[in-house]
Design an enzyme around this catalytic site. Structure first.
Site, PDB file in Angstrom:
ATOM      1  N   ALA A  69       0.788  -0.691   0.116  1.00 23.95           N
ATOM      2  CA  ALA A  69      -0.279   0.043   0.018  1.00 23.95           C
ATOM      3  C   ALA A  69       0.969   1.351  -0.084  1.00 23.95           C
ATOM      4  O   ALA A  69       2.078   1.523   0.395  1.00 23.95           O
ATOM      5  CB  ALA A  69      -1.263  -0.118   1.337  1.00 23.95           C
ATOM      6  N   GLY A 117      -0.666  -5.506   0.411  1.00 21.92           N
ATOM      7  CA  GLY A 117      -1.825  -5.210  -0.522  1.00 21.92           C
ATOM      8  C   GLY A 117      -0.970  -5.502  -2.128  1.00 21.92           C
ATOM      9  O   GLY A 117      -2.055  -6.105  -2.769  1.00 21.92           O
ATOM     10  N   GLU A 120      -2.000  -9.343  -1.239  1.00 23.38           N
ATOM     11  CA  GLU A 120      -3.471  -9.703  -1.672  1.00 23.38           C
ATOM     12  C   GLU A 120      -4.084  -9.455  -2.658  1.00 23.38           C
ATOM     13  O   GLU A 120      -4.749 -10.171  -2.904  1.00 23.38           O
ATOM     14  CB  GLU A 120      -3.625  -7.911  -0.945  1.00 23.38           C
ATOM     15  CG  GLU A 120      -3.688  -8.978   0.931  1.00 23.38           C
ATOM     16  CD  GLU A 120      -3.745  -7.515   1.770  1.00 23.38           C
ATOM     17  OE1 GLU A 120      -3.303  -6.358   2.252  1.00 23.38           O
ATOM     18  OE2 GLU A 120      -4.437  -7.745   3.091  1.00 23.38           O
ATOM     19  N   GLU A 140       2.586  -6.520   7.104  1.00 18.07           N
ATOM     20  CA  GLU A 140       1.788  -5.067   7.627  1.00 18.07           C
ATOM     21  C   GLU A 140       2.071  -5.271   9.572  1.00 18.07           C
ATOM     22  O   GLU A 140       1.795  -3.695  10.348  1.00 18.07           O
ATOM     23  CB  GLU A 140       0.228  -5.849   7.450  1.00 18.07           C
ATOM     24  CG  GLU A 140      -0.176  -5.022   6.052  1.00 18.07           C
ATOM     25  CD  GLU A 140      -0.243  -6.470   5.423  1.00 18.07           C
ATOM     26  OE1 GLU A 140       0.557  -6.969   5.421  1.00 18.07           O
ATOM     27  OE2 GLU A 140      -0.383  -5.765   4.320  1.00 18.07           O
TER      28      GLU A 140
END
Ligand SMILES: NC(=O)c1ccc[n+]([C@@H]2O[C@H](COP(=O)([O-])OP(=O)(O)OC[C@H]3O[C@@H](n4cnc5c(N)ncnc54)[C@H](O)[C@@H]3O)[C@@H](O)[C@H]2O)c1
Length: 715
Positions: A69, A117, A120, A140
């Site tokens: 992210a 992310g 993901e 994270e």
């Protein structure tokens, strides 16, 4: 072209198969910023609208797939309410769900890094093929949060609870073989075969040889565990992870709790659970501090990069003094590829330095991190010598002889006569003023401090100290050399102790005062370790060495007599006078014995209490809060002074210096961040409560002003 945006393009490549490619314009890496998520939604809509598509391959045309992210957006995002955060996550998750629900087989082709992310995204497709050199993971927790784009849901269903816990709670970056083994990816191939492999999987799905829908349902369903298995998997891992992460880092355990809660739910409900848990973590101060730390680190890297542009080249370095520090500098320089001459006045010194390098290299070889040939190369690039023979070829010198201004003065002048006029001269002094050492040099513009920390190969920080006459070129070249050695350089201005020791000694002052007033040094250690320090102050003094500490303390007292001069004898003085130097000679505040593995272990020594009795004047039993305040206020206030005096350029530099240099608890973000979090006004109020303890506890006028006007150090 099916879709064209600023981060994503989608086109048909062959036989009705589409390729969605990430290539964020104007950036060197792909990351999930707001724009990318919006475009992913729009691109997915465009894909759904296409008729007759047979499959989708997701790729990246950067060196890495997607690094995660966009953390620069976190500060604003996390400042919102918990409800807003949940809503935001659910909205983003609709996009990932839409990818997962596309009406044809989907495969991600992973190159470089797919982290957070980015990974993901990969988990949302039916299959994953991975470059054999790539790495994937969900790091994270390092930011005090856990995956929030469905990562806890999809990974736990794909690889099982135990593996998911390991990956998510450890925040590890996982290599291709490991990812394949646990089933996080389906195939590992060479980089240039990624798309072919992905297409082959899609074809097999369409030929009925692979069942992508069954795959999908597995990810979207409940975790397949019975009640007993579930209890075992979650409860045991919770206890284990809690023990490892410690109370100060709640995210890893929360991640397990979230997985446990959504184990019996199907995707959409499970994602709601994840979103709520994520929002709760994002609102913690730990997350705010760790995100701040990441951003500060980015700032430091940017500054170092700017310096590197002005730097002269360091093809050959030299170090003077082959002691603890000189040996370490030689090892690190050689290891990272800059050959180095190591000069000492005694053969014994050289032998010691070389043996240290050899033993560190042998450890690397035995751990499989290096082969014997490379070890020989590294050792060969350290040239030991007792004279200045080759110094004409040297680009940068690190002086690391004994901490004595007279000896250093002689050695530096002598060296200046031996090196080229453009060579940079630096000193690894811990305390002596760079301006003082520059005084008798012919070319003070080519001189600055280069302060490493012990042990050199482990400690990330290097303070680069600018004297009054130091040139930009000298600073730039030293910064670049520190970077080449794999270190984090911070440029500071000259003063006794520079940044790190100037701040550390008032903290030791706080310790000495507490012991004098009756606090048990072991209790102080325990309280400060619980607060988050890697070791308490008594233990740290043992590691630093009582002789070094005493000497540095004297320099600091001379430099800042108003607050650092203490006429009373301290427990540190007592240790020194009784030849209890700490780990060096196995006796300090604690005793040191070898454990079964041959490692030094600290044990309680009742003698210490008898020895310090004469300097203990009070008998107060201090509570935790008192101990923390009396230790932290002097440290924080001295950091404030360093910023006000322009020793550091920015609050971020100061905080990062303390984290990298002395292990300031990272989840607290640094000394200035700590004041911000308490509230400047509250901090000043607290310090005023301890005003009787002397000037180390007196806030500066500027800080009082900040308290009044509500100003903060950050934001
Ligand atoms: N030890 C630490 O934790 C630490 C941390 C940061 C900085 N420093 C600084 O690094 C410097 C070196 O410290 P150390 O702990 O490595 O000391 P040390 O005593 O282990 O090593 C000093 C070495 O310098 C050699 N030497 C003395 N005079 C010399 C000369 N004229 N030319 C060449 N070599 C000479 C000695 O033979 C010895 O091998 C000091 O300035 C110290 O303050 C030390």
């Amino acid at each position: 072209m099916i879709y064209e945006g600023k981060a994503i393009t989608v086109k048909e490549i062959e036989g009705g198969i589409a390729q969605l490619n990430f290539d964020l314009q104007g950036e060197s890496v792909n990351k999930f910023n707001r724009l990318t998520i919006e475009e992913l939604g729009a691109a997915t809509d465009a894909l759904k609208a296409q008729k007759n598509l047979k499959g989708l391959v997701i790729t990246s045309s950067k060196d890495s797939f997607i690094v995660g992210a966009d953390i620069t957006e976190f500060t604003d995002l996390f400042a919102g309410s918990e409800e807003d955060l949940v809503a935001n996550n659910l909205k983003a998750n609709e996009v990932f769900n839409a990818v997962e629900d596309l009406p044809f087989p989907t495969v991600t082709a992973i190159n470089g890094m797919a982290l957070g992310g980015g990974f993901e995204m990969c988990l949302a497709t039916d299959y994953r093929v991975m470059d054999s050199k790539a790495k994937v993971g969900l790091p994270e927790v390092k930011l005090g949060i856990f995956p929030g784009f469905g990562g806890t849901v999809r990974l736990s269903r794909l690889v099982g609870v135990d593996n998911a816990v390991e990956w998510i709670c450890g925040g590890t970056e996982n290599r291709a073989d490991a990812a394949l083994k646990v089933g996080a990816v389906d195939a590992v191939v060479a980089n240039d075969k990624l798309v072919d492999a992905a297409v082959a999987i899609i074809n097999q799905c369409n030929e009925g040889k692979l069942d992508n829908l069954a795959r999908r349902e597995e990810k979207k369903g409940k975790i397949k565990l019975n009640a007993m298995e579930s209890m075992m998997a979650f409860e045991i891992s919770k206890a284990f992870v809690a023990g490892k992460a410690g109370k100060n880092y709640p995210a890893p355990v929360e991640a397990i709790k979230v997985m446990q809660k959504h184990a019996g739910l199907t995707r959409d409900k499970a994602i709601e659970v994840e979103a709520k848990g994520f929002a709760k973590m994002a609102k913690t101060n730990v997350a705010a501090c760790l995100v701040g730390l990441f951003l500060n680190d980015q700032e430091l890297k940017k500054k170092a990069k700017a310096w590197e542009k002005e730097a002269g080249e360091v093809k050959l370095a030299a170090v003077l003094g082959a002691g603890i520090m000189g040996g370490g500098v030689a090892y690190q320089s050689a290891l990272k590829g800059t050959p180095i001459i190591m000069k000492d006045i005694a053969q014994a010194g050289i032998d010691l330095g070389l043996n240290e390098a050899k033993s560190l290299l042998t450890k690397r070889v035995s751990r499989g991190k290096m082969n014997a040939d490379k070890m020989a190369d590294v050792l060969n690039s350290i040239t030991p010598t007792l004279n200045y023979g080759d110094f004409k070829n040297v680009d940068l010198v690190v002086e690391a002889v004994v901490e004595n201004p007279k000896v250093k003065d002689i050695v530096l002048r002598e060296t200046e006569d031996q090196v080229r006029e453009d060579a940079i001269l630096t000193s690894n002094t811990s305390t002596i003023s760079i301006n003082l050492l520059a005084k008798n040099l012919k070319r003070p513009e080519n001189f600055c401090g280069m302060h490493f920390f012990n042990p050199v190969h482990m400690m990330p920080l290097v303070e680069v100290i600018r004297g009054e006459k130091t040139s930009d070129r000298a600073i730039a070249t030293t910064v670049a050399y520190a970077k080449a050695m794999g270190k984090t350089p911070i440029v500071v201005n000259d003063c006794p102790g520079f940044l790190v020791n100037r701040v550390l000694f008032p903290y030791f002052g706080g310790f000495a005062g507490l012991v004098r007033d009756g606090a048990d040094f072991q209790k102080i250690d325990k309280v400060m370790e619980k607060f988050g320090w890697p070791m308490g102050p008594a233990y740290l003094l043992d590691v630093v060495g009582m002789d070094t500490a005493k000497h540095a303390n004297e320099v600091m007292a001379e430099g800042f007599p108003d607050r650092m001069k203490d006429e009373n004898k301290s427990a540190i003085d007592v240790m020194f006078e009784n030849d209890r130097y700490g780990q060096k000679n196995d006796k300090g505040f604690y005793k040191y014995e070898l454990d079964r593995k041959g490692k030094k272990k600290k044990v309680v020594d009742e003698d210490t209490y008898k020895l310090i009795e004469p300097v203990v004047q009070g008998q107060k039993d201090f509570d935790e809060e008192d101990i923390i305040a009396r230790m932290m206020i002097p440290l924080c206030l001295e950091t404030v002074r360093c910023l006000e005096d322009g020793i550091v350029e920015a609050a971020a530099d100061a905080d990062m210096g303390l984290i990298f240099g002395i292990g300031f608890p990272p989840f607290r973000g640094g000394a200035l961040r700590y004041i911000d979090d308490m509230g400047v006004d509250k901090f000043v109020e607290l310090a005023d409560k301890y005003a009787d303890l002397g000037p180390l506890y007196h806030p500066t006028e500027k800080l009082r002003e900040m308290a009044k006007t509500g100003k903060k150090f950050f934001g």
